[in-house]
Design a protein around this motif. Structure first.
Motif, mmCIF file in Angstrom:
data_model
loop_
_atom_site.group_PDB
_atom_site.id
_atom_site.type_symbol
_atom_site.label_atom_id
_atom_site.label_comp_id
_atom_site.label_asym_id
_atom_site.label_seq_id
_atom_site.Cartn_x
_atom_site.Cartn_y
_atom_site.Cartn_z
ATOM 1 N N PRO A 133 0.447 -1.417 0.021
ATOM 2 C CA PRO A 133 0.088 0.119 -0.210
ATOM 3 C C PRO A 133 0.682 1.528 -0.436
ATOM 4 O O PRO A 133 2.096 1.154 0.802
ATOM 5 C CB PRO A 133 -1.032 0.037 1.066
ATOM 6 N N VAL A 134 0.434 2.357 -0.739
ATOM 7 C CA VAL A 134 1.088 3.594 -0.644
ATOM 8 C C VAL A 134 0.034 4.805 -0.928
ATOM 9 O O VAL A 134 -1.425 4.239 -1.619
ATOM 10 C CB VAL A 134 2.253 3.160 -2.072
ATOM 11 N N GLY A 135 0.448 5.893 -0.648
ATOM 12 C CA GLY A 135 -0.534 6.795 -0.478
ATOM 13 C C GLY A 135 -1.683 7.077 0.387
ATOM 14 O O GLY A 135 -1.932 6.044 1.225
ATOM 15 N N MET A 138 -8.833 6.089 0.914
ATOM 16 C CA MET A 138 -9.286 6.263 0.667
ATOM 17 C C MET A 138 -10.607 5.838 0.733
ATOM 18 O O MET A 138 -11.103 4.762 1.281
ATOM 19 C CB MET A 138 -9.468 6.629 -0.957
ATOM 20 N N ASP A 139 -12.409 5.818 0.041
ATOM 21 C CA ASP A 139 -13.085 5.240 0.113
ATOM 22 C C ASP A 139 -13.898 4.484 -1.039
ATOM 23 O O ASP A 139 -12.197 4.774 -2.370
ATOM 24 C CB ASP A 139 -14.741 6.471 0.562
ATOM 25 N N GLU A 140 -14.105 3.476 -0.658
ATOM 26 C CA GLU A 140 -13.841 2.663 -2.187
ATOM 27 C C GLU A 140 -14.044 3.606 -3.759
ATOM 28 O O GLU A 140 -14.138 3.337 -4.410
ATOM 29 C CB GLU A 140 -15.416 1.686 -2.311
ATOM 30 N N ALA A 141 -15.718 4.172 -3.803
ATOM 31 C CA ALA A 141 -16.114 5.272 -5.006
ATOM 32 C C ALA A 141 -14.787 5.927 -5.296
ATOM 33 O O ALA A 141 -14.528 5.718 -6.740
ATOM 34 C CB ALA A 141 -17.073 6.187 -4.549
ATOM 35 N N VAL A 142 -13.835 6.520 -4.005
ATOM 36 C CA VAL A 142 -12.791 7.319 -5.037
ATOM 37 C C VAL A 142 -11.594 6.422 -5.878
ATOM 38 O O VAL A 142 -11.254 6.333 -6.089
ATOM 39 C CB VAL A 142 -12.465 8.246 -4.062
ATOM 40 N N ALA A 143 -11.393 5.133 -5.371
ATOM 41 C CA ALA A 143 -10.438 4.538 -5.403
ATOM 42 C C ALA A 143 -11.206 3.404 -6.442
ATOM 43 O O ALA A 143 -9.718 3.527 -7.057
ATOM 44 C CB ALA A 143 -10.548 2.795 -4.238
ATOM 45 N N ARG A 144 -12.791 3.428 -6.959
ATOM 46 C CA ARG A 144 -13.020 2.895 -8.298
ATOM 47 C C ARG A 144 -12.287 3.400 -9.476
ATOM 48 O O ARG A 144 -12.657 2.821 -10.311
ATOM 49 C CB ARG A 144 -14.432 2.289 -8.195
ATOM 50 N N ARG A 145 -12.964 4.653 -9.202
ATOM 51 C CA ARG A 145 -12.063 6.098 -10.088
ATOM 52 C C ARG A 145 -10.958 6.097 -10.273
ATOM 53 O O ARG A 145 -11.154 6.037 -11.613
ATOM 54 C CB ARG A 145 -12.875 7.671 -9.770
ATOM 55 N N ARG A 146 -10.499 5.691 -9.333
ATOM 56 C CA ARG A 146 -8.754 6.722 -9.674
ATOM 57 C C ARG A 146 -8.003 4.876 -10.299
ATOM 58 O O ARG A 146 -7.290 5.066 -11.153
ATOM 59 C CB ARG A 146 -8.490 6.766 -8.239
ATOM 60 N N THR A 157 -7.697 -2.662 2.159
ATOM 61 C CA THR A 157 -6.750 -2.608 3.334
ATOM 62 C C THR A 157 -6.898 -3.138 4.620
ATOM 63 O O THR A 157 -6.834 -3.073 5.642
ATOM 64 C CB THR A 157 -5.766 -1.782 3.096
ATOM 65 N N GLY A 158 -8.236 -3.041 4.715
ATOM 66 C CA GLY A 158 -9.044 -2.763 6.607
ATOM 67 C C GLY A 158 -9.030 -1.650 7.216
ATOM 68 O O GLY A 158 -9.833 -1.233 7.029
ATOM 69 N N LYS A 159 -8.515 -1.551 8.204
ATOM 70 C CA LYS A 159 -8.852 -0.453 9.295
ATOM 71 C C LYS A 159 -7.830 0.870 8.020
ATOM 72 O O LYS A 159 -9.061 1.718 8.102
ATOM 73 C CB LYS A 159 -7.959 -0.759 10.308
#
Length: 319
Positions: A133-135, A138-146, A157-159
């Motif tokens: 993991p780096v950076g 974020m929430d899932e919606a932002v993660a999916r968009r990126r 990554t859990g917590k």
């Protein structure tokens, strides 16, 4: 004839620059490296030639966050360039603190920071299974968009929430190893392999070095570098005073002196988790396998006691 000084590679974690609960300000990092420099002077005063490595996770994370916030107005920099930036900036802080301590003791040595390139195999399986993991989170919606727009690999990554993950290939060799070795053997302190070094592969057609979007484990690079510079001792400074079996349980036990055979058994029994002590023990074990004489895992505050055998976990190159 004067005996040559023993060369030690000392690997420091991110705590050397940023303590838990801190913001990572310039003032905080300056004070933290001043304190770690005082501990490292104890090795200098014992006559060791030093090569120092360090982590850079929080600092690279901040730079990645800046890249994300400004990518619409400033061209984004790739991860290998950000690792190089932190090698220089963190090396500067540590270099300055060490030079001040040397001057205070009237010790005529110099300190140099090497922006280190580390060769990895372009066919390393890690490139097909990014896990580091780096950076920022974020929430899932932002993660999916990126993931869709920027081509990232993302994972829950859990917590810590959803994060970008990149490959973590194994280091093969440090490209600047000869210069690092010669400088250390001349008696100067070398800061190298920051954050595991800049991961590089070779282009098949041109044989040119090319930076890759990856992160190399700092302790594994330290292990390879210790072999490259003919070090006798590899010290890994961490947050605890030694390596423990059954960590966190009522019957936890610190290991004192450990042979290679014992170390191998503990690794195979799964005593050292991959996300914490595992890479550190593996780094020491690999160094001993390649001919290193001694390894030590402890914390900075216990360094003198550990060097004198009163604490720490000591690894010896005996079967």
């Amino acid at each position: 004839m004067t005996q040559p000084a023993t060369t030690a590679v000392v690997a420091m974690g991110g705590h050397a620059f940023m303590q838990p609960g801190q913001q990572g300000t310039h003032a905080e990092q300056t004070e933290n490296v001043r304190r770690i420099a005082l501990e490292l002077m104890k090795l200098v005063e014992r006559g060791y030639n030093l090569v120092l490595t360090h982590g850079n996770g929080p600092q690279v994370g901040r730079l990645l966050e800046k890249v994300e916030l400004t990518r619409d107005s400033i061209p984004p920099q790739p991860l290998d360039a950000l690792v190089a930036q932190t090698e220089g900036s963190l090396g500067y802080l540590l270099q300055r603190a060490l030079l001040n301590e040397l001057r205070a003791r009237q010790i005529r040595r110099y300190v140099v920071t090497v922006v280190s390139q580390v060769l990895v195999d372009r066919d390393d399986p890690a490139f097909g299974d990014p896990t580091k993991p780096v950076g920022p989170s974020m929430d899932e919606a932002v993660a999916r968009r990126r993931e869709a727009e920027w081509g990232w690999t993302i994972k829950d990554t859990g917590k810590r929430g959803w994060r970008r993950v990149v490959p973590s290939p194994r280091p093969i060799k440090v490209i600047q190893r000869h210069m690092i070795r010669e400088t250390a053997h001349a008696g100067h302190i070398v800061i190298a392999g920051g954050g595991g070094g800049i991961p590089m592969t070779k282009e098949p057609a041109s044989n040119d070095y090319v930076g890759v979007e990856a992160v190399i484990d700092k302790d594994l690079t330290s292990s390879v570098l210790a072999t490259d510079v003919n070090a006798e001792l590899l010290i890994i400074l961490t947050a605890v005073d030694g390596v423990y079996l059954h960590w966190g349980e009522p019957h936890q036990m610190r290991l004192g002196a450990v042979t290679m055979a014992e170390c191998r058994r503990y690794i195979e029994a799964g005593h050292f988790p991959k996300g914490s002590m595992g890479p550190k023990v593996e780094a020491i074990y690999g160094f001993l396998q390649r001919g290193g004489r001694r390894g030590l895992i402890t914390d900075a505050e216990s360094l003198v006691d550990a060097l004198e055998g009163r604490t720490g976990t000591h690894f010896v190159g005996k079967i």
